[in-house]
Design a protein around this motif. Structure first.
Motif, PDB file in Angstrom:
ATOM      1  N   THR A   9       0.817  -1.278  -0.005  1.00  0.00           N
ATOM      2  CA  THR A   9       0.036  -0.049  -0.134  1.00  0.00           C
ATOM      3  C   THR A   9       1.038   1.344  -0.131  1.00  0.00           C
ATOM      4  O   THR A   9       0.392   2.380   0.446  1.00  0.00           O
ATOM      5  CB  THR A   9      -0.959   0.104   1.348  1.00  0.00           C
ATOM      6  OG1 THR A   9       0.026  -0.134   2.366  1.00  0.00           O
ATOM      7  CG2 THR A   9      -1.887  -0.997   1.104  1.00  0.00           C
ATOM      8  N   SER A  11       2.636   4.451  -1.308  1.00  0.00           N
ATOM      9  CA  SER A  11       2.575   5.350  -2.199  1.00  0.00           C
ATOM     10  C   SER A  11       2.800   6.907  -1.688  1.00  0.00           C
ATOM     11  O   SER A  11       2.991   6.799  -0.460  1.00  0.00           O
ATOM     12  CB  SER A  11       0.971   5.387  -2.629  1.00  0.00           C
ATOM     13  OG  SER A  11       0.071   6.234  -1.826  1.00  0.00           O
ATOM     14  N   SER A  90      -8.500  -3.432   7.451  1.00  0.00           N
ATOM     15  CA  SER A  90      -7.187  -3.039   7.217  1.00  0.00           C
ATOM     16  C   SER A  90      -6.689  -2.607   8.847  1.00  0.00           C
ATOM     17  O   SER A  90      -7.404  -2.200   9.716  1.00  0.00           O
ATOM     18  CB  SER A  90      -6.911  -1.817   6.388  1.00  0.00           C
ATOM     19  OG  SER A  90      -7.396  -2.233   4.971  1.00  0.00           O
ATOM     20  N   ARG A 121      -0.387  -3.341   7.831  1.00  0.00           N
ATOM     21  CA  ARG A 121       0.637  -2.452   7.329  1.00  0.00           C
ATOM     22  C   ARG A 121       1.125  -1.769   8.635  1.00  0.00           C
ATOM     23  O   ARG A 121       0.748  -1.181   9.424  1.00  0.00           O
ATOM     24  CB  ARG A 121       0.174  -1.198   6.485  1.00  0.00           C
ATOM     25  CG  ARG A 121       1.164   0.086   5.921  1.00  0.00           C
ATOM     26  CD  ARG A 121       0.407   0.986   5.145  1.00  0.00           C
ATOM     27  NE  ARG A 121       1.327   2.055   4.858  1.00  0.00           N
ATOM     28  CZ  ARG A 121       1.206   2.860   3.928  1.00  0.00           C
ATOM     29  NH1 ARG A 121       0.128   2.896   2.869  1.00  0.00           N
ATOM     30  NH2 ARG A 121       1.818   4.042   3.903  1.00  0.00           N
ATOM     31  N   ASP A 182      -2.657   9.492   2.568  1.00  0.00           N
ATOM     32  CA  ASP A 182      -2.182   8.178   2.102  1.00  0.00           C
ATOM     33  C   ASP A 182      -3.693   7.093   2.265  1.00  0.00           C
ATOM     34  O   ASP A 182      -4.002   6.673   1.481  1.00  0.00           O
ATOM     35  CB  ASP A 182      -1.019   7.616   2.625  1.00  0.00           C
ATOM     36  CG  ASP A 182       0.139   8.292   1.834  1.00  0.00           C
ATOM     37  OD1 ASP A 182      -0.015   9.086   1.019  1.00  0.00           O
ATOM     38  OD2 ASP A 182       1.294   7.900   2.168  1.00  0.00           O
ATOM     39  N   GLU A 185      -6.673   7.868   0.477  1.00  0.00           N
ATOM     40  CA  GLU A 185      -6.529   7.594  -0.732  1.00  0.00           C
ATOM     41  C   GLU A 185      -6.512   5.770  -1.177  1.00  0.00           C
ATOM     42  O   GLU A 185      -7.229   5.129  -2.081  1.00  0.00           O
ATOM     43  CB  GLU A 185      -5.392   7.932  -1.540  1.00  0.00           C
ATOM     44  CG  GLU A 185      -4.923   7.501  -2.910  1.00  0.00           C
ATOM     45  CD  GLU A 185      -3.782   8.151  -3.511  1.00  0.00           C
ATOM     46  OE1 GLU A 185      -3.129   7.393  -4.425  1.00  0.00           O
ATOM     47  OE2 GLU A 185      -3.254   9.216  -3.082  1.00  0.00           O
ATOM     48  N   GLU A 186      -5.875   5.194   0.078  1.00  0.00           N
ATOM     49  CA  GLU A 186      -5.708   3.798  -0.051  1.00  0.00           C
ATOM     50  C   GLU A 186      -6.687   2.951   0.553  1.00  0.00           C
ATOM     51  O   GLU A 186      -7.101   1.671   0.137  1.00  0.00           O
ATOM     52  CB  GLU A 186      -4.362   3.432   0.430  1.00  0.00           C
ATOM     53  CG  GLU A 186      -3.329   4.061  -0.386  1.00  0.00           C
ATOM     54  CD  GLU A 186      -1.959   3.929   0.237  1.00  0.00           C
ATOM     55  OE1 GLU A 186      -1.987   3.154   1.261  1.00  0.00           O
ATOM     56  OE2 GLU A 186      -1.107   4.854  -0.020  1.00  0.00           O
ATOM     57  N   GLU A 187      -7.763   3.685   1.140  1.00  0.00           N
ATOM     58  CA  GLU A 187      -8.657   2.883   1.960  1.00  0.00           C
ATOM     59  C   GLU A 187     -10.005   3.357   1.893  1.00  0.00           C
ATOM     60  O   GLU A 187     -10.824   3.431   2.961  1.00  0.00           O
ATOM     61  CB  GLU A 187      -8.371   2.860   3.628  1.00  0.00           C
ATOM     62  CG  GLU A 187      -7.024   2.385   3.955  1.00  0.00           C
ATOM     63  CD  GLU A 187      -6.843   0.747   3.854  1.00  0.00           C
ATOM     64  OE1 GLU A 187      -7.850  -0.044   3.406  1.00  0.00           O
ATOM     65  OE2 GLU A 187      -5.805   0.411   4.059  1.00  0.00           O
TER      66      GLU A 187
END
Length: 253
Positions: A9, A11, A90, A121, A182, A185-187
């Motif tokens: 994940t 970025s 997550s 993560r 981040d 955007e990712e979750e």
């Protein structure tokens, strides 16, 4: 040992416009780690005004106490039983050992309950506040050996005061703003759990709830963010994260 990342994940942080346009997670929950050896040592030292807590390792290497492990296991069972709603999809974790051990206890409870494990993560931006030369010093030791810093701390306030070689709370907030960009955007449309530290919880309140310095001081004055306490925001119909609970410990009652 750090938890294995189950999903790639990583970025770069995006600009403010991209953050505002991103879809928010369905919920964002942050918990403080279980009681650490330093938590127990500081509590005992501060109670008698001691100058030394007897901790010789790095802050990042502090482990959970037996009580801390019990707290983390109780937290895991509570989450797995859906005490706080649907289970997270997550899990983002501080690299510090006490947070890693807490997250491992939560994952073990998921596994015991036959639940799918969340994507994991480890993120450096969730680390605890760094206190530089004042690391592992009691209040009495700071007053005795660093009276100038103690006075500057009182003058500037906790949000702005930066100890030599360390971070202000505002510095912690800066790295958390990057993390949230981040994460948003990712979750998108996911339930996210963070395992971190008390300073991280307070600075997330500062950022997400838009608390100014006076409001933040008021929140901090209501009491410490307890070990394995739960703070959660849910996405509202207006497309904002709305606070559901702050520093609650239903799993320890």
């Amino acid at each position: 040992m750090e938890l294995t990342n189950h999903r790639s994940t990583q970025s770069s942080a995006q600009g403010g416009h991209a953050t505002r346009a991103a879809t928010l997670p369905l919920s964002l929950t942050v918990v403080r780690h279980g009681q650490s050896t330093a938590n127990a040592a500081f509590e005992a030292a501060e109670a008698v005004g001691a100058l030394d807590v007897g901790i010789g390792c790095r802050d990042a290497d502090l482990r959970l106490t037996a009580l801390g492990r019990s707290q983390a296991e109780a937290l895991g069972r509570w989450i797995a039983s859906r005490g706080g709603g649907p289970v997270p999809q997550s899990l983002w974790v501080s690299p510090y050992l006490r947070a890693q051990e807490t997250a491992e206890a939560v994952l073990a409870a998921f596994d015991d309950a036959g639940l799918p494990l969340p994507d994991v993560r480890t993120d450096e931006r969730l680390r605890d506040r760094e206190l530089g030369v004042l690391e592992m010093l009691t209040s009495a030791a700071i007053e005795l050996h660093h009276p100038g810093e103690a006075a500057r701390r009182r003058l500037l306030g906790e949000l702005r005061w930066r100890p030599p070689g360390g971070e202000s709370c505002a510095d912690v907030a800066l790295r958390l703003r990057s993390l949230l960009r981040d994460l948003y955007e990712e979750e998108p449309d996911r339930r996210v759990l963070l395992v971190a530290h008390d300073a991280v919880v307070l600075m997330l309140r500062h950022i997400i709830d838009g608390l100014d310095e006076a409001e933040l001081i008021e929140v901090a004055g209501t009491g410490a963010v307890g070990n394995t306490s739960v703070t959660r925001w849910s996405r509202s119909g207006e497309g904002r994260l709305q606070l559901d609970c702050y520093a609650t410990t239903p799993h320890l009652e």
